[in-house]
Design an enzyme around this catalytic site. Structure first.
Site, PDB file in Angstrom:
ATOM      1  N   LYS A  37       1.897 -11.150   3.718  1.00  0.00           N
ATOM      2  CA  LYS A  37       2.795 -11.249   4.882  1.00  0.00           C
ATOM      3  C   LYS A  37       2.101 -11.882   6.085  1.00  0.00           C
ATOM      4  O   LYS A  37       2.672 -12.715   6.790  1.00  0.00           O
ATOM      5  CB  LYS A  37       3.343  -9.870   5.219  1.00  0.00           C
ATOM      6  N   ILE A  38       0.841 -11.498   6.335  1.00  0.00           N
ATOM      7  CA  ILE A  38       0.108 -12.061   7.480  1.00  0.00           C
ATOM      8  C   ILE A  38      -0.196 -13.527   7.237  1.00  0.00           C
ATOM      9  O   ILE A  38       0.006 -14.374   8.125  1.00  0.00           O
ATOM     10  CB  ILE A  38      -1.184 -11.267   7.730  1.00  0.00           C
ATOM     11  N   ASP A  88      -4.659 -17.910  -3.334  1.00  0.00           N
ATOM     12  CA  ASP A  88      -4.297 -16.511  -3.531  1.00  0.00           C
ATOM     13  C   ASP A  88      -4.199 -16.260  -5.024  1.00  0.00           C
ATOM     14  O   ASP A  88      -3.905 -17.185  -5.792  1.00  0.00           O
ATOM     15  CB  ASP A  88      -2.954 -16.190  -2.851  1.00  0.00           C
ATOM     16  N   PRO A 117      -7.122  -8.706   1.547  1.00  0.00           N
ATOM     17  CA  PRO A 117      -7.640  -7.331   1.583  1.00  0.00           C
ATOM     18  C   PRO A 117      -9.063  -7.307   1.053  1.00  0.00           C
ATOM     19  O   PRO A 117      -9.492  -8.212   0.326  1.00  0.00           O
ATOM     20  CB  PRO A 117      -6.686  -6.575   0.644  1.00  0.00           C
ATOM     21  N   ARG A 175     -11.156  -8.388   6.697  1.00  0.00           N
ATOM     22  CA  ARG A 175     -12.133  -7.305   6.805  1.00  0.00           C
ATOM     23  C   ARG A 175     -13.506  -7.940   6.984  1.00  0.00           C
ATOM     24  O   ARG A 175     -13.768  -9.026   6.495  1.00  0.00           O
ATOM     25  CB  ARG A 175     -12.122  -6.404   5.561  1.00  0.00           C
ATOM     26  N   ASP A 216     -11.967 -10.781  14.239  1.00  0.00           N
ATOM     27  CA  ASP A 216     -11.495  -9.531  14.833  1.00  0.00           C
ATOM     28  C   ASP A 216     -12.051  -8.334  14.075  1.00  0.00           C
ATOM     29  O   ASP A 216     -11.706  -7.197  14.378  1.00  0.00           O
ATOM     30  CB  ASP A 216      -9.962  -9.496  14.809  1.00  0.00           C
ATOM     31  N   GLU A 219     -18.337  -2.311  11.491  1.00  0.00           N
ATOM     32  CA  GLU A 219     -17.616  -1.986  12.720  1.00  0.00           C
ATOM     33  C   GLU A 219     -17.378  -0.495  12.908  1.00  0.00           C
ATOM     34  O   GLU A 219     -17.169  -0.039  14.035  1.00  0.00           O
ATOM     35  CB  GLU A 219     -16.281  -2.721  12.771  1.00  0.00           C
ATOM     36  N   HIS A 221     -11.415  -5.543  16.727  1.00  0.00           N
ATOM     37  CA  HIS A 221     -10.335  -5.094  15.834  1.00  0.00           C
ATOM     38  C   HIS A 221      -9.072  -4.775  16.644  1.00  0.00           C
ATOM     39  O   HIS A 221      -8.454  -3.720  16.471  1.00  0.00           O
ATOM     40  CB  HIS A 221     -10.767  -3.868  15.025  1.00  0.00           C
TER      41      HIS A 221
END
Length: 331
Positions: free
Chosen positions: A153-154, A173, A206, A234, A258, A263, A295
């Site tokens: 979706k992103i 993908d 992911p 990530r 981000d 982190e 983030h």
């Protein structure tokens, strides 16, 4: 049901309170879930955790012993929770999969624009009354090739935005969306070909065993030296130390992120008084062609509203002995 919210932040509590509608008894604590803080869950049926919380097998076993039956994640990603152990223990887990793809995608593009047009440096110079343009040259996005790794979706929202800039978009993908490809004229290519062709690479996958350190020195060698890499996936999707070396030796031009591999030690907290002893992070911060944000891509009113509402949707389903559509521990 009594609910404990781990890693509760001041900015999100009003959204959670509104979504709760005074139905449940809630306790908010700023502490992260770890093996040391798991005991705080004693007496609670449900806990809610965020992306920096540790829900590894050891921690889940402690939670089970303390009586926790449900875990709802205030995040889409769930790489921080060992689902097999949760399933084995009978702890039900659900996430927040669609809180706002637009928020994340827009932040990715903001990182790109800020790096490309030298906005941080420009602001620093103007603050010092330096109005020279010598160090502020960027490039047009129009006609550039953008490679998107991960077209969930992103990734799809990123693609639409970049097409609006007049970019050519290619993608990689494990699942190829043929309808999306046809509608937007996007070509899926092998990862190596994407690295060779792209002027800009956007990471939106992911974190899994397959994507861990996906971007490493070998792939970087295939990339254009002028490439910009933007990571809103990530931190461990890239090998941070090898990214730093590539930046130092001008093997890639810029890195915007981000997220950060380690982190959980620093993000979401004010560390200005006692700075973390993290040499890798310090190197990233010191590099002039790097832009790191803490983030914050999800931090929009719309996203926080959706996260809160989905959190209590999950809890309401469990309270009513129903299965939320976001449950991750199904048979």
């Amino acid at each position: 049901m009594k609910i404990l919210i781990y890693s509760a932040k001041d900015f999100e509590i009003p959204f959670l309170e509104k979504a709760n509608k005074d139905i449940y008894q809630i306790k908010y604590i700023p502490e992260r879930l770890t093996s040391k803080t798991a005991m705080l869950s004693l007496g609670f049926d449900v806990i809610s955790i965020f992306s920096a919380d540790d829900a590894s097998s050891k921690v889940l076993e402690l939670l089970f012993d303390f009586g926790v039956k449900y875990i709802t994640l205030r995040s889409a990603g769930y790489d921080n929770i060992h689902l097999k152990t949760a399933h084995k223990l009978g702890i039900k887990v659900a996430n927040t999969p669609e809180y706002s793809p637009n928020a994340i995608a827009e932040h990715a593009v903001a990182l790109l624009l800020a790096l490309n047009r030298k906005l941080i440096l420009s602001n620093q110079q103007v603050t010092s009354y330096n109005f020279s343009l010598n160090n502020l040259i960027g490039f047009d996005l129009n006609n550039k090739t953008v490679g998107i790794i991960g077209t969930g979706k992103i990734g799809k929202v990123i693609a639409k935005i970049m097409l609006g800039f007049g970019c050519k978009v290619i993608a990689q993908d494990i699942d190829i969306d043929k309808g999306f490809t046809k509608q937007y004229n996007i070509e899926y290519v092998a990862l190596s070909d994407l690295c060779r062709q792209s002027d800009i690479i956007m990471l939106s996958v992911p974190l899994t065993s397959e994507t861990h350190y996906m971007i490493d020195a070998d792939l970087i060698q295939l990339m254009k030296r002028e490439v910009y890499i933007i990571n809103i996936a990530r931190g461990a999707v890239v090998n941070t130390s090898e990214i730093i070396e590539a930046l130092k030796w001008n093997r890639i031009t810029a890195y915007g992120s981000d997220v950060y591999e380690y982190e959980d030690r620093v993000f979401f907290y004010d560390r200005s008084e006692v700075k973390p002893n993290d040499e890798l992070l310090q190197q990233l911060i010191d590099l002039p062609n790097v832009l790191i944000t803490p983030h914050q891509a999800f931090a929009t009113k719309e996203a926080l509203t959706n996260i809160a509402e989905t959190t209590f949707y999950n809890i309401n389903c469990w309270q009513q002995k129903k299965t939320p559509e976001n449950e991750l521990t199904l048979n």
